[in-house]
Design an enzyme around this catalytic site. Structure first.
Site, PDB file in Angstrom:
ATOM      1  N   ALA A 109       0.830  -1.209   0.000  1.00 12.04           N
ATOM      2  CA  ALA A 109       0.000   0.000   0.000  1.00 12.04           C
ATOM      3  C   ALA A 109       0.864   1.257   0.000  1.00 12.04           C
ATOM      4  CB  ALA A 109      -0.941  -0.017   1.202  1.00 12.04           C
ATOM      5  N   PRO A 144      -4.935   8.841  -2.653  1.00 15.43           N
ATOM      6  CA  PRO A 144      -5.694   9.695  -3.575  1.00 15.43           C
ATOM      7  C   PRO A 144      -4.811  10.764  -4.237  1.00 15.43           C
ATOM      8  CG  PRO A 144      -6.954   9.338  -1.563  1.00 15.43           C
ATOM      9  CD  PRO A 144      -5.618   8.670  -1.362  1.00 15.43           C
ATOM     10  N   THR A 151      -3.996  -3.605  -4.770  1.00 15.06           N
ATOM     11  CA  THR A 151      -4.175  -4.986  -5.242  1.00 15.06           C
ATOM     12  C   THR A 151      -4.113  -5.931  -4.042  1.00 15.06           C
ATOM     13  OG1 THR A 151      -3.045  -4.379  -7.281  1.00 15.06           O
ATOM     14  CG2 THR A 151      -3.275  -6.739  -6.838  1.00 15.06           C
ATOM     15  N   ARG A 177       8.497  -4.149 -11.257  1.00 18.66           N
ATOM     16  CA  ARG A 177       8.296  -3.788 -12.677  1.00 18.66           C
ATOM     17  C   ARG A 177       8.714  -4.927 -13.614  1.00 18.66           C
ATOM     18  NH1 ARG A 177       9.986   2.416 -11.112  1.00 18.66           N
ATOM     19  NH2 ARG A 177       7.928   2.874 -10.231  1.00 18.66           N
ATOM     20  N   GLU A 200       2.260   0.032 -10.865  1.00 19.21           N
ATOM     21  CA  GLU A 200       3.700  -0.067 -10.565  1.00 19.21           C
ATOM     22  C   GLU A 200       4.524   0.937 -11.376  1.00 19.21           C
ATOM     23  OE1 GLU A 200       5.315  -3.807  -9.444  1.00 19.21           O
ATOM     24  OE2 GLU A 200       3.368  -4.593  -8.848  1.00 19.21           O
ATOM     25  N   SER A 238       3.560   4.441 -17.718  1.00 15.84           N
ATOM     26  CA  SER A 238       4.581   4.467 -18.781  1.00 15.84           C
ATOM     27  C   SER A 238       5.365   5.780 -18.736  1.00 15.84           C
ATOM     28  CB  SER A 238       3.910   4.292 -20.150  1.00 15.84           C
ATOM     29  OG  SER A 238       3.351   3.003 -20.219  1.00 15.84           O
TER      30      SER A 238
HETATM   31  N1  CAA Z   1      16.318   3.235  -5.428  1.00 18.24           N
HETATM   32  C1  CAA Z   1      16.830   3.830  -4.336  1.00 18.24           C
HETATM   33  N2  CAA Z   1      16.548   5.098  -4.001  1.00 18.24           N
HETATM   34  C2  CAA Z   1      15.729   5.784  -4.824  1.00 18.24           C
HETATM   35  C3  CAA Z   1      15.160   5.211  -5.975  1.00 18.24           C
HETATM   36  C4  CAA Z   1      15.502   3.882  -6.270  1.00 18.24           C
HETATM   37  N3  CAA Z   1      15.017   3.268  -7.344  1.00 18.24           N
HETATM   38  N4  CAA Z   1      14.386   6.143  -6.589  1.00 18.24           N
HETATM   39  C5  CAA Z   1      14.462   7.252  -5.835  1.00 18.24           C
HETATM   40  N5  CAA Z   1      15.266   7.036  -4.767  1.00 18.24           N
HETATM   41  C6  CAA Z   1      15.665   7.986  -3.744  1.00 18.24           C
HETATM   42  C7  CAA Z   1      16.414   9.123  -4.432  1.00 18.24           C
HETATM   43  O1  CAA Z   1      17.790   8.817  -4.558  1.00 18.24           O
HETATM   44  C8  CAA Z   1      16.173  10.290  -3.497  1.00 18.24           C
HETATM   45  O2  CAA Z   1      17.083  10.265  -2.415  1.00 18.24           O
HETATM   46  P1  CAA Z   1      18.314  11.349  -2.388  1.00 18.24           P
HETATM   47  O3  CAA Z   1      17.647  12.677  -2.256  1.00 18.24           O
HETATM   48  O4  CAA Z   1      19.108  10.937  -1.203  1.00 18.24           O
HETATM   49  O5  CAA Z   1      19.032  11.192  -3.677  1.00 18.24           O
HETATM   50  C9  CAA Z   1      14.789  10.016  -2.938  1.00 18.24           C
HETATM   51  O6  CAA Z   1      14.524   8.600  -3.136  1.00 18.24           O
HETATM   52  C10 CAA Z   1      13.717  10.807  -3.660  1.00 18.24           C
HETATM   53  O7  CAA Z   1      13.843  10.480  -5.030  1.00 18.24           O
HETATM   54  P2  CAA Z   1      13.341  11.445  -6.208  1.00 18.24           P
HETATM   55  O8  CAA Z   1      13.796  12.835  -5.920  1.00 18.24           O
HETATM   56  O9  CAA Z   1      13.748  10.823  -7.486  1.00 18.24           O
HETATM   57  O10 CAA Z   1      11.774  11.355  -5.983  1.00 18.24           O
HETATM   58  P3  CAA Z   1      10.609  11.905  -6.863  1.00 18.24           P
HETATM   59  O11 CAA Z   1       9.584  12.465  -5.953  1.00 18.24           O
HETATM   60  O12 CAA Z   1      11.114  12.768  -7.982  1.00 18.24           O
HETATM   61  O13 CAA Z   1       9.953  10.548  -7.462  1.00 18.24           O
HETATM   62  C11 CAA Z   1       9.533   8.881  -9.103  1.00 18.24           C
HETATM   63  C12 CAA Z   1      10.580   9.734  -8.347  1.00 18.24           C
HETATM   64  C13 CAA Z   1      10.369   8.006 -10.039  1.00 18.24           C
HETATM   65  C14 CAA Z   1       8.594   9.743  -9.919  1.00 18.24           C
HETATM   66  C15 CAA Z   1       8.760   8.014  -8.079  1.00 18.24           C
HETATM   67  O14 CAA Z   1       7.905   8.800  -7.297  1.00 18.24           O
HETATM   68  C16 CAA Z   1       7.949   6.910  -8.711  1.00 18.24           C
HETATM   69  O15 CAA Z   1       8.491   5.860  -9.077  1.00 18.24           O
HETATM   70  N6  CAA Z   1       6.598   7.099  -8.836  1.00 18.24           N
HETATM   71  C17 CAA Z   1       5.709   6.056  -9.265  1.00 18.24           C
HETATM   72  C18 CAA Z   1       5.190   5.294  -8.078  1.00 18.24           C
HETATM   73  C19 CAA Z   1       4.704   3.917  -8.428  1.00 18.24           C
HETATM   74  O16 CAA Z   1       5.330   3.178  -9.174  1.00 18.24           O
HETATM   75  N7  CAA Z   1       3.602   3.537  -7.819  1.00 18.24           N
HETATM   76  C20 CAA Z   1       3.083   2.229  -7.967  1.00 18.24           C
HETATM   77  C21 CAA Z   1       2.203   1.901  -6.814  1.00 18.24           C
HETATM   78  S1  CAA Z   1       2.364   0.245  -6.264  1.00 18.24           S
HETATM   79  C22 CAA Z   1       1.366  -0.679  -7.258  1.00 18.24           C
HETATM   80  O17 CAA Z   1       0.889  -0.257  -8.261  1.00 18.24           O
HETATM   81  C23 CAA Z   1       1.229  -2.072  -6.786  1.00 18.24           C
HETATM   82  C24 CAA Z   1      -0.018  -2.738  -7.201  1.00 18.24           C
HETATM   83  O18 CAA Z   1      -0.962  -2.795  -6.456  1.00 18.24           O
HETATM   84  C25 CAA Z   1      -0.035  -3.475  -8.493  1.00 18.24           C
END
Ligand code: CAA
Length: 379
Positions: free
Chosen positions: A124, A128, A158, A243, A363, A366
């Site tokens: 989770a 919203p 999910t 992913r 997750e 795109s």
């Molecule tokens: N590994 C390790 N650390 C990471 C990371 C990774 N892959 N990605 C980001 N971080 C860290 C960064 O290094 C940063 O730390 P520092 O400041 O120390 O460098 C911190 O986290 C913040 O990172 P960002 O500044 O990059 O954060 P952001 O707010 O710009 O967000 C994003 C980045 C890629 C847009 C991210 O928010 C994202 O992936 N969003 C999509 C969320 C998602 O996939 N949701 C799916 C929900 S779950 C689901 O769907 C399951 C289901 O039920 C099927």
């Protein structure tokens, strides 16, 4: 590069294919219509060792690699993508997350049952106002002695109502943004934790997607995964592996579209010959097959990097981006090849389109996959 399957991978693929064709296929249309969760099938997947495939055997899992997981998930999703996502969330988000960062006590208490399929897990993160902008968490967890008190709402979860155990990401220090998020293991039945709403969806309708509500829900501090403030990193690292799972799910849907199109094109006659002899149909099938093969290569590459302990986040994003697009395009073309039969509910192909679309959304959409890929190149 070695493209051959080892003995374990072949065996896992065959087992998954047989189970999917014999146990899952009967009833897919019916379960989709009735939005019926496949409880018995999930129980049997646990018995097969498919609910904790990458968890070491000492913790109740199958001790397999990510490549084996990709093959199994593709085969299951080829027949029913709803079953695919149930399996994927339990394996690549919940079990993987606890196995990677959980304490011995957390593994003892939760991982064994999750990995062996006796219990089901959910993840989770979304809210919203925190979908793509995942660090914008409004759900809070306030420390109070030996526990934390959770308040807030989670959306589109999910396995949310069927899960026994939910990994919940919350803000423990809102002022710190992404660095102020923590993850908790919350058990079903904890006072203050309720299922708020069941979603009625376009596709993957027999999987369980709900909103969850936390109202003064007290969780032991011992259930926090990792350090306070480590929750966003935990979620991002876990989603990198997730992913690969969604790419495999998309691949399964796309393969189902190709299989259905090939067999229909050979059977269906128009203008006194099978439509397979028409170049318009042949080109669609050729494009579908090429994109599916490319999706499979990208997905297996990301899996191989993960298994080798190499960085794989951008590769997982590429695999999901390409495979999910391929699933949607393949489903559209499969419907076109099937004509009127492709548009009605008694046949499978209209469901492939409805199921495929979500793989471009959950997750990480795109657009988010492109952000991850571009950032890795431009930093
Ligand atoms: N590994 C390790 N650390 C990471 C990371 C990774 N892959 N990605 C980001 N971080 C860290 C960064 O290094 C940063 O730390 P520092 O400041 O120390 O460098 C911190 O986290 C913040 O990172 P960002 O500044 O990059 O954060 P952001 O707010 O710009 O967000 C994003 C980045 C890629 C847009 C991210 O928010 C994202 O992936 N969003 C999509 C969320 C998602 O996939 N949701 C799916 C929900 S779950 C689901 O769907 C399951 C289901 O039920 C099927």
């Amino acid at each position: 590069m070695d493209f051959s399957l080892n003995e374990t991978h072949s065996m896992i693929r065959e087992t998954a294919r047989k189970f999917a064709d014999e146990r899952i296929a009967p009833g897919t249309i019916d379960r989709d219509e009735k939005e019926e969760f496949p409880r018995e099938i999930v129980r049997e997947l646990g018995e097969l060792g498919f609910m904790g495939m990458m968890v070491p055997e000492e913790w109740g899992g199958s001790g397999l690699d990510t490549t084996a997981y990709v093959f199994a998930l593709e085969e299951i999703s080829r027949v029913d993508a709803s079953v695919g996502v149930i399996m994927s969330v339990n394996n690549s988000l919940v079990c993987y997350g606890i196995n990677k960062d959980g304490t011995q006590a957390q593994k003892e208490k939760y991982l064994r049952d999750l990995a062996s399929g006796k219990k089901l897990g959910a993840f989770a993160l979304s809210e919203p106002e925190a979908g793509s902008d995942a660090s914008n968490q409004r759900t809070t967890a306030d420390r109070d002695g030996d526990s934390y008190v959770l308040n807030g709402t989670k959306n589109w979860i999910t396995n949310g109502s069927t899960a026994d155990i939910v990994l919940v990401m919350t803000a423990t220090d809102k002022a710190k943004g992404a660095k102020g998020i923590s993850t908790f293991i919350v058990e079903k039945g904890t006072p203050g934790f309720t299922v708020a709403k069941k979603e009625r969806k376009l596709g993957i309708r027999s999987s369980d997607t709900v909103s969850l509500s936390f109202a003064d829900c007290r969780v032991p501090a011992a259930n926090r995964i990792g350090a306070e403030g480590d929750g966003f990193r935990f979620a991002m690292k876990t989603l990198e592996g997730g992913r690969i799972g969604i790419a495999a799910q998309a691949l399964g849907i796309a393969q189902a579209c190709l299989d259905a199109s090939v067999s229909y094109a050979k059977e269906r006659k128009a203008f006194d010959r099978p439509i397979a002899e028409l170049q318009a149909i042949q080109f669609k099938i050729a494009d579908m097959a090429t994109n599916i093969d490319a999706s499979r290569m990208l997905t297996l590459k990301a899996a191989a990097l993960k298994d080798a302990g190499e960085p794989f986040g951008p590769d997982a994003a590429m695999a999901k981006l390409f495979a999910s697009h391929t699933a949607v395009e393949s489903a559209l073309e499969a419907i076109q090849i099937h004509g009127g039969y492709g548009y009605v509910r008694e046949y499978l192909v209209e469901r492939y389109l409805r199921d495929a679309k979500i793989t471009e959304i959950y997750e990480g959409t795109s657009e988010i996959q492109r952000v991850v890929i571009a950032r890795s190149l431009l930093r």
